[in-house]
Design a protein around this motif. Structure first.
Motif, PDB file in Angstrom:
ATOM      1  N   MET A 266      42.237  48.062  50.663  1.00  0.00           N
ATOM      2  CA  MET A 266      41.830  48.543  49.603  1.00  0.00           C
ATOM      3  C   MET A 266      40.517  49.237  49.815  1.00  0.00           C
TER       4      MET A 266
ATOM      5  N   LEU B 260      34.451  49.840  41.885  1.00  0.00           N
ATOM      6  CA  LEU B 260      35.776  50.288  41.940  1.00  0.00           C
ATOM      7  C   LEU B 260      36.607  49.437  42.482  1.00  0.00           C
TER       8      LEU B 260
ATOM      9  N   PRO C  93      37.085  44.480  40.951  1.00  0.00           N
ATOM     10  CA  PRO C  93      38.206  44.150  40.155  1.00  0.00           C
ATOM     11  C   PRO C  93      39.348  43.994  40.776  1.00  0.00           C
ATOM     12  N   LEU C  94      39.744  44.850  41.662  1.00  0.00           N
ATOM     13  CA  LEU C  94      40.986  44.974  42.187  1.00  0.00           C
ATOM     14  C   LEU C  94      41.272  43.696  43.173  1.00  0.00           C
TER      15      LEU C  94
ATOM     16  N   ILE D 291      40.516  40.510  42.548  1.00  0.00           N
ATOM     17  CA  ILE D 291      40.556  39.439  41.846  1.00  0.00           C
ATOM     18  C   ILE D 291      41.842  38.660  42.010  1.00  0.00           C
ATOM     19  N   PRO D 292      43.048  39.325  42.247  1.00  0.00           N
ATOM     20  CA  PRO D 292      44.264  38.514  42.419  1.00  0.00           C
ATOM     21  C   PRO D 292      44.068  37.871  43.804  1.00  0.00           C
TER      22      PRO D 292
ATOM     23  N   ILE E  15      42.092  34.603  43.691  1.00  0.00           N
ATOM     24  CA  ILE E  15      42.863  33.661  42.861  1.00  0.00           C
ATOM     25  C   ILE E  15      43.633  32.986  43.753  1.00  0.00           C
ATOM     26  N   PHE E  16      44.577  33.761  44.224  1.00  0.00           N
ATOM     27  CA  PHE E  16      45.559  33.149  45.202  1.00  0.00           C
ATOM     28  C   PHE E  16      45.022  32.640  46.458  1.00  0.00           C
TER      29      PHE E  16
ATOM     30  N   ALA F 129      43.158  29.208  45.647  1.00  0.00           N
ATOM     31  CA  ALA F 129      44.202  28.141  45.013  1.00  0.00           C
ATOM     32  C   ALA F 129      44.952  27.604  46.235  1.00  0.00           C
TER      33      ALA F 129
ATOM     34  N   PHE G 178      51.826  40.109  48.744  1.00  0.00           N
ATOM     35  CA  PHE G 178      50.478  41.113  48.173  1.00  0.00           C
ATOM     36  C   PHE G 178      50.249  41.891  49.669  1.00  0.00           C
TER      37      PHE G 178
END
Lengths: 227, 250, 69
Positions: A150, A171, A174-175, A177-178, A181-182, A185, A206
């Motif tokens: 990324m 830029l 925000p990308l 974030i997933p 989270i994972f 977690a 991912f």
């Protein structure tokens, strides 16, 4: 051009990246020092108690890893852009996507992998309970290639701008974030004594998705930036 | 269809076409919004659970729906811009992004103002609110990238790539935020399960959604016209249009 | 009609502050968008005018040079 010469081109490109990194060691070492220092700041800021630190450790380590990956990302294509070798890559008969993947791989080997190796020390400093260590390392192992891919997109988009630093983080964050989270977690659930395999499989998914699609975006972005 | 579309890839033709649409769009948007919001605020009955606070729905739901719709539209424009190199599509990214950002902002703020009396807090890390906030960041990123380049063409193309990267990520972000939310907190918020609305409420809501659509279209049209002028400022037709005087051809 | 008087309408059953806050903020944000659009238009006019003036000056200068020659 046949397959063998593609391979030699990729190998040459990666070797060149390693050589450059060896000549300027501080570029790859400084982000790691940054990670260690920020990790040191947290116990000082929130207090050294076991419960608090152990609770926030996965999140802190991951956020610091994100920030560290942004720190050096501006330079990913900058030197190649300035000395014209990026243009050569665009003009070379090999697919640009392949060369982008090579750049991503060498960036990961130089910045992501050291971070994975460093992470147990961060876990130690932040008093992460021992059950979480392996999962933390696995999440970083699966997650840092995504970070490299990324940031390569962002770096390729902003390479022709003189000063892309703050823009790049706007830029990219925000990308991420997933991923955040994972990854957190997964560590959280292994701290609770539950299996983290589900989250880790998501992260692996991912990673495959990103490594498949990101070279396309990087190649398109390089073409835009170079012409 | 392409033959028909082709002239509108040129700035002047699309400027005048959009100029013909704009007054109709603006007038119908104002009319429909006036009807919808007037109906919703004055004539619709109060909700049996939420009283009159639910009247925020008449702007909250349309703005939230359209904030996502405009992002999709922007991504389609970005794809068209990258694949067919149509310049009007490139410029429409700059036209759509600020409108979408404002719609997202409105949906966030009205959500907060509705959340305070209903949930007792201005901000809740609810899945929808969180992903809406991330959508706002994505819009701002596209806008910032578009305007960061001194060469507009490069900026437009870079922003198109970013918009496409974003649109691939939006479902992932959306779904992962839902998953995160269900993991981190219980169902405190879903005390507010969707009641089936009576027609006295949903008809004005539909009118409002339609009005917001027209309004968004009008805003985008206006901004696209400005963007066309800005990009073609050196062309004689723009000079003639803006200055009025006949510009000497050299 | 859901309200019997104007005061009742503005009170919104006790939720007046929140309802009018959201409608006010929405109106303000939309007006800001309109205002910004007008600003852009005005700036475009100015830029076009400047460009036209520059071209006129350039044309005059060229004419003068030709006359001098």
């Amino acid at each position: 051009m046949n397959k063998a010469s593609y391979r030699s081109l990729v190998v040459a490109l990666m070797q060149r990246d390693f050589k450059v990194a060896m000549r300027r060691k501080s570029d790859s070492i400084n982000p790691l020092l940054f990670v260690l220092m920020v990790v040191t700041l947290f116990p000082i800021a929130v207090g050294p108690s076991h419960e608090v630190l152990g609770r926030i450790a996965p999140g802190v380590i991951w956020v610091v890893a994100l920030l560290a990956s942004l720190l050096g990302s501006e330079r990913l294509f900058r030197d190649d852009y300035l000395d014209g070798s990026l243009e050569q890559m665009v003009l070379s008969p090999a697919p640009l996507e392949l060369l982008a993947l090579a750049k991503i791989s060498s960036h990961w080997l130089l910045s992501g992998l050291p971070l994975v190796i460093l992470s147990p020390f961060c876990a130690l400093l932040l008093k992460l309970p021992i059950e979480g260590w392996l999962t933390l390392m696995l999440t970083l192992l699966l997650g840092t290639p995504i970070l490299s891919a990324m940031t390569a997109i962002g770096a390729a988009l902003t390479v022709s701008l003189g000063r892309g630093g703050a823009l790049l983080s706007l830029l990219l964050l925000p990308l991420f974030i997933p991923l955040l989270i994972f990854a957190t977690a997964a560590v959280d659930s292994s701290l609770l004594g539950m299996p983290a395999i589900g989250q880790l499989l998501f992260l692996a998914g991912f990673m495959v998705l990103t490594l498949t699609l990101a070279p396309l975006a990087v190649a398109a972005a390089i073409k835009v930036s170079v012409n | 269809m392409w033959r028909w579309l082709h002239p509108y890839a040129k700035g002047e033709a699309s400027y005048h076409l959009l100029g013909r649409w704009l007054p109709w769009l603006t007038a119908s948007a104002l009319l429909v919004l006036l009807i919808g919001i007037g109906w919703g605020l004055v004539f619709a009955p109060p909700d049996y659970q939420q009283g009159d606070s639910y009247r925020i729905i008449f702007i909250h739901v349309p703005s939230a729906m359209l904030s996502m719709g405009t992002y999709t539209g922007m991504a389609i424009a970005a794809l068209v811009a990258l694949v067919w190199q149509i310049r009007t599509a490139e410029w429409s990214i700059a036209a759509i992004a600020p409108v979408g950002a404002v719609l997202t902002f409105i949906s966030l703020l009205t959500g907060a103002a509705w959340g305070k009396p209903m949930w007792g807090t201005w901000w809740e890390w609810d899945a929808r609110m969180t992903s809406q906030l991330i959508l706002l960041f994505l819009y701002l990123g596209v806008l910032a990238l578009y305007h960061a380049f001194s060469d507009n063409r490069t900026g437009a193309k870079a922003a198109s790539i970013l918009a496409l990267v974003g649109v691939v990520n939006i479902p992932i972000i959306h779904f992962s935020v839902y998953w995160w939310n269900s993991l981190h907190q219980g169902a405190t918020i879903t005390k507010f399960a969707k009641p089936s609305m009576p027609p006295e409420m949903y008809i004005p809501l539909f009118v409002c959604i339609f009005g917001f659509m027209l309004m968004t279209a009008a805003f985008i049209t206006q901004r696209l016209r400005h963007e066309i002028l800005r990009q073609e400022l050196h062309r004689p037709w723009v000079q003639q249009l803006l200055v009025g005087a006949k510009v000497k051809e050299q | 009609m859901a309200f019997s008087s104007v005061t009742e309408f503005f009170a919104m059953g006790g939720y007046g502050f929140y309802v009018w806050l959201s409608y006010g903020v929405t109106a303000a944000a939309l007006l800001a968008l309109v205002w910004h659009g007008r600003m852009v238009r005005k700036q475009l006019h100015q830029a076009a005018q400047q460009q036209a003036q520059r071209q006129q000056r350039l044309a005059r200068r060229q004419q003068q040079q030709q006359e001098n020659r």
